[in-house]
Design an enzyme around this catalytic site. Structure first.
Site, PDB file in Angstrom:
ATOM      1  N   CYS A 137       1.094  -1.102   0.109  1.00  0.00           N
ATOM      2  CA  CYS A 137       0.044  -0.005  -0.238  1.00  0.00           C
ATOM      3  C   CYS A 137       1.087   1.731   0.021  1.00  0.00           C
ATOM      4  O   CYS A 137       0.160   2.000  -0.379  1.00  0.00           O
ATOM      5  CB  CYS A 137      -0.995  -0.101   1.349  1.00  0.00           C
ATOM      6  SG  CYS A 137       0.149  -0.525   2.908  1.00  0.00           S
ATOM      7  N   TYR A 138       2.113   1.280   0.328  1.00  0.00           N
ATOM      8  CA  TYR A 138       2.762   2.373   0.285  1.00  0.00           C
ATOM      9  C   TYR A 138       4.317   1.874  -0.838  1.00  0.00           C
ATOM     10  O   TYR A 138       5.654   1.706   0.226  1.00  0.00           O
ATOM     11  CB  TYR A 138       3.957   2.596   1.897  1.00  0.00           C
ATOM     12  CG  TYR A 138       2.252   3.756   2.534  1.00  0.00           C
ATOM     13  CD1 TYR A 138       2.466   4.399   2.772  1.00  0.00           C
ATOM     14  CD2 TYR A 138       1.509   2.884   3.330  1.00  0.00           C
ATOM     15  CE1 TYR A 138       1.162   5.180   2.922  1.00  0.00           C
ATOM     16  CE2 TYR A 138       0.351   3.351   4.141  1.00  0.00           C
ATOM     17  CZ  TYR A 138       0.200   4.845   4.237  1.00  0.00           C
ATOM     18  OH  TYR A 138      -0.652   4.945   4.654  1.00  0.00           O
TER      19      TYR A 138
END
Ligand code: SF4
Ligand code: SF4
Lengths: 404, 135
Positions: free
Chosen positions: A139-140
Site C-alpha cells: 500500500c506504500y
C-alpha cells in the site's frame, strides 16, 4: 477573591489589570500584599533559555505514490528525525545532529548545526530539504523521497517539548585545573567563572512555587505564539527541599509544553551551539498567573534576593553524581556579576537572557490587555509538593541472557 | 621607523620564557604592553604596540615566529551580529578585557568594540554564534 472566569470577563471588557512579575514586586513593596492583591488581576512571567528536551512533530502530507516513512529513515537538512510513527509523521528533536558531524572527535566539538537550527529555519518560513528512505509495502510502494518542504504546506507542525521551564537551576563551576565544556557553557579552571541559567524573579515556576495556578491545560506564551502546558515535564521533582518562602533550593518542577509551530516566531525559538556539548534550542515561554487570592500574589512577588541556587562543581561532582554543593547564592548576587565561592571572587555569566524574559512578560501582558489572550482553568494539577512524586536515578541491572 | 599593534599568542611551553626581553635587546625594538594575560587554555596572550627600524621590526617578527609564537595583526576585528545576539550574558565572564558587559538597568549585554582585542575567546562559546570575525 476572584476566579479565572471573572478575570476573563474583565479581559473581554478591557478592564483587566495586568502587571509583569517585576512590576508586581515593586507594587507589593510599595503597597503591601493586601492592596496589591486587590488591584492586580494577572501577573505575567517569562523565561528565555536553552531547553534541550524540545522538538517538533510534522505531518508532511502523502506523496504520490505513497511512502511509509515509519520504520524507515528521514532527515531534514541532513539532521535525522524520529520515524517510528505512521506513514508521514516525523519528529525532530532539538539536539539531533547530522550523522557526519564530527561531534567531540575534535575536542571541543563545535556542533554548528542540528535539530534546533532546523526548527528555527522552519519557523522562519525557509524551505528545508527532506530526504527519506523506506522499505516499501503493497500500500506504500515508494522507497525514496527527496523534496523541499515548507511550514505553510505541512498539515501539522507542532512544537512539543517534554521538559521546559525548569524551576530553578544549578550554578555551574569548575574546580579542576582544565577548562571544561558543559551544557552550562565553558567553565574556566579553578573557579574561573560561574554560569547560571534562570530568569530568577521572572521565571514562571519560581513565581508559583507550589503549582497552585499553573497546571495541565494552562494557556501560555510559547515561542512567540500560543501554547499549553501538556503535562508535568520529565524529571518534574516537586519533592525537593524548599526555603520558608516555598521556593525550591535546587532544580524542582518542570513543564511539558505544546503549541502550533505555525504561529511561532524565529526570535523566540533560537537554534544554538554549546561548544563541546551539542546543539540546543533556546525557547521563549511566558506563563500568566491569575491572582486568585493574596497567597498567589505573595508568591509571585518573590525577589531575586529570595531565590537561591546551589553552586555545583561540574568537573567531578555533577558527572560522577557525587552529592555536595559549594554553597548557596541568590539571584541578586548572581546578577551583580560576581559571587564569592570558597573565598574567591568568581565572575558570573547567565545562559538565560533576562532582557528577553522581560520582553516576553511584557508581550504576554500586552496580549492580555488587548483582549487577545484569555486565561484557562487547569484541567488537572501538576504533581504537588507532598504527592511523593519524584525523580530517581537509574538502577542499573545486569542483562542475563538465557542460554538456549 | 614603523609602529604596529600586534597580538602575540604564546603556547603554554613559552609562557615563562624571556622572549620579549630578547626582542628588545637584540632587535632594538620599543614596546608598549597594552594587554597581557593567560587564557583558560593556558596560552599566553599579549597585545603590544611595537616600534623600531623597519628591518629590525621584520627580523624581530621572524625571531618570534621561530620561537613558536603566533603573531596576529590587530587589524582583524570581532563584530557582533546584533540580530543573532540574545543578550544572554554567558560571554561576559569569558571576555578578558571587559569588552562584553551587562548593563545593570536593561540587563542587555553591551559590546565595547574599542576594548576588544580580537582574542576570539567569545566566538565559539556564544551559543547563537553572534560574535563574528571579520577580516
Ligand atoms: S554569548 Fe552571544 S548571544 Fe549571549 S550575550 Fe554574548 S554575544 Fe550575545
Ligand atoms: S574577541 Fe570577544 S572575548 Fe576577546 S576581547 Fe573581543 S569581545 Fe572580548
Amino acid at each position: 477573591m476572584r476566579t479565572i472566569n471573572e478575570i476573563n470577563e474583565k479581559i473581554k471588557n478591557g478592564q483587566v489589570v495586568v502587571l509583569t512579575a517585576e512590576e508586581v514586586i515593586e507594587l507589593v513593596e510599595k503597597k503591601g500584599i493586601k492592596k496589591a492583591a486587590q488591584e492586580v488581576d494577572v501577573v505575567t512571567t517569562g523565561t528565555f533559555g536553552p531547553m534541550c528536551s524540545s522538538g517538533a512533530y510534522f505531518n508532511i502530507g502523502h506523496s504520490k505514490p505513497r511512502i511509509k516513512i515509519g520504520g524507515g529513515t528521514c532527515t531534514l537538512n541532513d539532521v535525522p528525525c524520529y520515524t517510528g510513527f505512521a506513514a508521514v509523521d516525523i519528529y525532530l528533536g532539538a539536539t539531533a545532529i547530522p550523522d557526519d558531524d564530527p561531534r567531540n572527535k575534535i575536542y571541543p566539538g563545535e556542533f554548528k548545526y542540528g535539530g534546533a537550527h532546523v526548527i528555527q529555519e522552519i519557523v522562519a518560513g525557509s524551505d528545508v530539504r527532506l530526504e527519506a528512505v523506506a522499505y516499501g509495502t503493497d500500500c506504500y510502494p515508494r522507497k525514496k523521497l527527496e523534496t523541499l518542504i515548507n511550514i505553510k504546506d505541512l498539515n501539522e507542525a507542532v512544537l512539543f517539548n517534554i521538559r521546559n521551564a525548569y524551576q530553578n537551576y544549578n550554578v555551574a563551576v569548575n574546580l579542576s585545573d582544565k577548562p571544561i565544556y558543559t551544557y552550562l557553557g565553558m567553565l574556566k579552571p579553578n573557579l574561573g567563572n560561574a554560569n547560571y541559567c534562570s530568569a530568577g524573579q521572572l521565571s514562571p515556576l519560581l513565581k508559583d512555587p507550589y503549582y497552585k495556578t499553573i497546571g495541565i491545560g494552562t494557556k501560555i506564551f510559547l515561542g512567540g505564539g500560543i501554547g499549553y502546558v501538556a503535562w508535568q515535564g520529565t524529571q518534574h521533582n516537586p519533592s525537593i527541599p524548599r526555603k520558608e518562602n516555598g521556593i525550591p533550593k535546587v532544580p524542582g518542577g518542570t513543564l511539558a509544553v505544546i503549541g502550533d509551530l505555525k504561529q511561532m516566531k524565529p526570535e523566540w525559538l533560537v537554534g544554538t551551539s554549546m561548544l563541546g556539548y551539542g546543539v540546543t534550542l533556546v525557547v521563549g515561554i511566558g506563563v500568566p498567573i491569575p491572582v486568585l487570592n493574596e497567597e498567589v500574589i505573595q508568591y509571585a512577588a518573590a525577589k531575586d534576593k529570595d531565590i537561591c541556587a546551589p553552586v555545583v562543581d561540574y568537573s567531578s561532582n555533577y558527572p560522577q553524581i557525587i552529592p555536595g554543593s559549594l554553597g548557596e547564592v541568590n539571584y541578586e548576587q548572581l546578577k551583580s556579576g560576581k559571587i564569592i565561592i570558597q573565598g574567591k571572587e568568581v565572575p558570573t555569566g547567565n545562559l538565560s537572557s533576562y532582557s528577553r524574559a522581560r520582553l516576553i512578560a511584557e508581550e504576554l501582558k500586552s496580549w492580555i490587555k488587548k483582549g487577545d489572550f484569555t486565561l484557562t482553568e487547569p484541567v488537572a494539577k501538576l504533581p504537588q509538593a507532598e504527592s511523593g512524586y519524584g525523580f530517581k536515578l537509574l538502577k542499573e541491572r545486569s542483562i542475563i541472557t538465557k542460554e538456549v | 621607523m614603523v609602529s604596529r599593534r600586534i597580538v602575540l599568542h604564546f603556547p603554554h611551553r613559552l609562557v615563562n620564557q624571556p622572549i620579549i626581553y630578547k626582542l628588545v635587546k637584540e632587535y632594538d625594538l620599543q614596546f608598549n604592553i597594552l594587554k597581557a594575560f593567560v587564557t583558560p587554555q593556558e596560552e599566553g596572550l599579549m597585545v603590544l604596540e611595537l616600534s623600531g627600524k623597519k628591518e629590525n621590526f621584520a627580523k624581530g617578527m621572524e625571531y618570534l615566529e621561530s620561537c613558536g609564537v603566533r603573531i596576529q595583526p590587530l587589524s582583524q576585528d570581532v563584530v557582533r551580529n546584533e540580530d543573532k545576539c540574545t543578550n544572554c550574558g554567558v560571554c561576559v565572564p569569558i571576555c578578558p578585557t571587559e569588552a562584553l558587559v551587562v548593563d545593570p538597568q536593561t540587563r542587555k549585554v553591551l559590546f565595547h568594540n574599542k576594548k576588544c582585542i580580537a582574542c576570539e575567546l567569545c566566538v565559539k562559546i556564544c551559543p547563537p554564534r553572534a560574535m563574528e570575525v571579520s577580516f
